[in-house]
Design an enzyme around this catalytic site. Structure first.
Site, PDB file in Angstrom:
ATOM      1  N   HIS A 201       6.133  42.649  73.976  1.00 27.20           N
ATOM      2  CA  HIS A 201       6.690  41.534  74.735  1.00 27.20           C
ATOM      3  C   HIS A 201       8.222  41.504  74.731  1.00 27.20           C
ATOM      4  CE1 HIS A 201       2.604  39.261  74.578  1.00 27.20           C
ATOM      5  NE2 HIS A 201       2.607  40.289  75.401  1.00 27.20           N
ATOM      6  N   SER A 205       5.344  44.909  79.890  1.00 30.88           N
ATOM      7  CA  SER A 205       4.412  46.013  80.099  1.00 30.88           C
ATOM      8  C   SER A 205       4.976  47.082  81.025  1.00 30.88           C
ATOM      9  CB  SER A 205       3.102  45.495  80.699  1.00 30.88           C
ATOM     10  OG  SER A 205       2.308  44.914  79.710  1.00 30.88           O
ATOM     11  N   LYS A 227      -8.967  38.806  84.800  1.00 30.82           N
ATOM     12  CA  LYS A 227      -9.221  40.251  84.769  1.00 30.82           C
ATOM     13  C   LYS A 227      -9.707  40.679  83.381  1.00 30.82           C
ATOM     14  CE  LYS A 227      -7.075  44.567  86.193  1.00 30.82           C
ATOM     15  NZ  LYS A 227      -5.905  45.203  86.770  1.00 30.82           N
ATOM     16  N   ASP A 228      -9.086  40.103  82.340  1.00 25.50           N
ATOM     17  CA  ASP A 228      -9.489  40.396  80.961  1.00 25.50           C
ATOM     18  C   ASP A 228     -10.888  39.874  80.658  1.00 25.50           C
ATOM     19  OD1 ASP A 228      -7.235  41.777  80.354  1.00 25.50           O
ATOM     20  OD2 ASP A 228      -6.250  40.179  79.238  1.00 25.50           O
ATOM     21  N   GLU A 271     -19.059  60.456  61.918  1.00 23.91           N
ATOM     22  CA  GLU A 271     -19.472  59.774  63.142  1.00 23.91           C
ATOM     23  C   GLU A 271     -18.824  60.458  64.346  1.00 23.91           C
ATOM     24  OE1 GLU A 271     -21.401  55.811  63.099  1.00 23.91           O
ATOM     25  OE2 GLU A 271     -22.055  57.897  63.140  1.00 23.91           O
TER      26      GLU A 271
END
Length: 379
Positions: A201, A205, A227-228, A271
């Site tokens: 921040h 972005s 959107k999230d 894994e």
């Protein structure tokens, strides 16, 4: 009167981070993975907390306590499988998030990127220790093999391994401390993630073009909150499909056999999300060399900003670099496949070639492509 969300000391922080945050207008779905990782982390902490209420970190009862959770605890089975498969979803999101950063040149935000690398290493350590806790065959032997790698460190290696084990082999002390670390690390991850966000921040972005978006910003809410939420719903859908229809798809059948130090499984493997690194480790016949290659395969991410030669930030308008990026993705998928195969011909050779190609692509070919593209554009 000022809006409370803008004046209240605590609400102000939330407001500036998730509501009134100026965001680029053109960030694609590849920018969804940050919030998905946050959801994964919260989900893992919550399911892990409920599992810890019923789990016992003692070699004699650990395996039985996991069985007890699945059979006797109300909805224990779904909590256990959400936690196990949640880790897989976590790593899918992590690798997508890192891939996005590589493709669009987000690594030029140095602090954000380096904290991200630290986060990746911490999550990997947490997942490794979590895999040891059910105390099945693969848990025990995975812990033995991976911790034993530290003995390759000259002079202090053996002492270091015995110090980590808390004895002369992986035993009760090891399991107890791994449980303690596995419990505390997610909270440390949460704290580091907040610092990651803080640094992000500071700059704002990146966006697919890699060009400054200061001239065209939109508020985070409602555009990116909705959107999230869509991303979160798709993540939960994928997770629940896995949990409810194929909970053991990504696990190892050997882990349903209680740990036995006297019986080594024919194929020891971690894994799926560690297989690429495991393949790089195995491709080098020398123990110390393998350990160094393993460490460097992840730490190489910290070098990426130094290897950026292009005058453009993003790969959006760089077809040559794009080809190499997708070659790297294909190479990592090949390594993942090789890591799960037995150590025999032709897998050994394929693994060695894929390992060499991995380092060659990152250290030589991609920086060269950047320089060539500059020349082609007469920059």
């Amino acid at each position: 009167m000022t809006n409370i969300r803008k004046s209240h000391p605590l609400m102000k922080i939330v407001n500036n981070a998730f509501i009134d945050l100026p965001a680029p207008s053109n960030i694609s779905s590849w920018w969804n993975f940050g919030s998905l990782l946050g959801i994964c982390l919260i989900l893992q902490i919550l399911t892990g907390l409920f599992l810890a209420m019923h789990y016992t970190s003692d070699t004699t009862t650990a395996f039985s306590s996991v069985t007890h959770i699945c059979r006797d605890v109300n909805y224990g089975w779904i909590i256990r499988y959400m936690h196990a498969n949640g880790a897989s979803m976590f790593f899918i999101c992590l690798y997508m998030h890192v891939g996005r950063g590589l493709y669009y040149g987000s690594y030029t935000f140095l602090e954000t990127w380096n904290i991200g690398v630290i986060l990746l290493l911490t999550v990997m350590a947490t997942a490794f220790m979590g895999y040891v806790l059910p105390w099945g065959q693969m848990s025990f032997w995975g812990a033995t093999v991976i911790t034993n790698l530290l003995s390759a460190i000259p002079y202090i290696g053996t002492n270091l391994v015995e110090w980590i084990w808390g004895g002369f082999s992986v035993d009760k002390a090891t399991l107890t401390r791994f449980f303690a670390f596995h419990f505390i690390l997610p909270f440390i991850i949460m704290a580091i993630a907040m610092v990651h966000l803080l640094f992000l921040h500071e700059t704002g972005s990146n966006n697919p073009t890699g060009i400054s978006s200061d001239v065209d910003k939109i508020p985070f809410h409602p555009y990116y909150t909705i959107k999230d939420i869509l991303g979160a719903l798709l993540l939960i859908l994928a997770l629940m499909l896995l949990v409810l229809f194929a909970p053991d798809l990504l696990g190892d059948p050997d882990n349903y056999t209680p740990a036995n130090p006297l019986n080594t499984p024919p194929h020891i493997k971690p894994e799926w999300y560690f297989l690429f690194a495991y393949a790089i480790l195995r491709s080098i016949p020398n123990k110390l060399g393998g350990v160094l290659a393993l460490a460097f395969s992840i730490l190489i991410l910290a070098l990426i900003p130094l290897l950026h030669t292009s005058k453009q930030r993003s790969m959006m308008f760089r077809p040559l670099s794009q080809c190499l990026f997708w070659a790297l993705v294909a190479d990592l998928l090949t390594l993942t496949w090789i890591g799960g195969q037995p150590v025999e011909h032709p897998y050994i050779t394929i693994g060695q070639l894929a390992s060499v190609l991995y380092f060659l692509l990152i250290l030589v070919l991609m920086p060269t492509a950047g320089t060539i593209e500059n020349k082609l554009l007469k920059w």
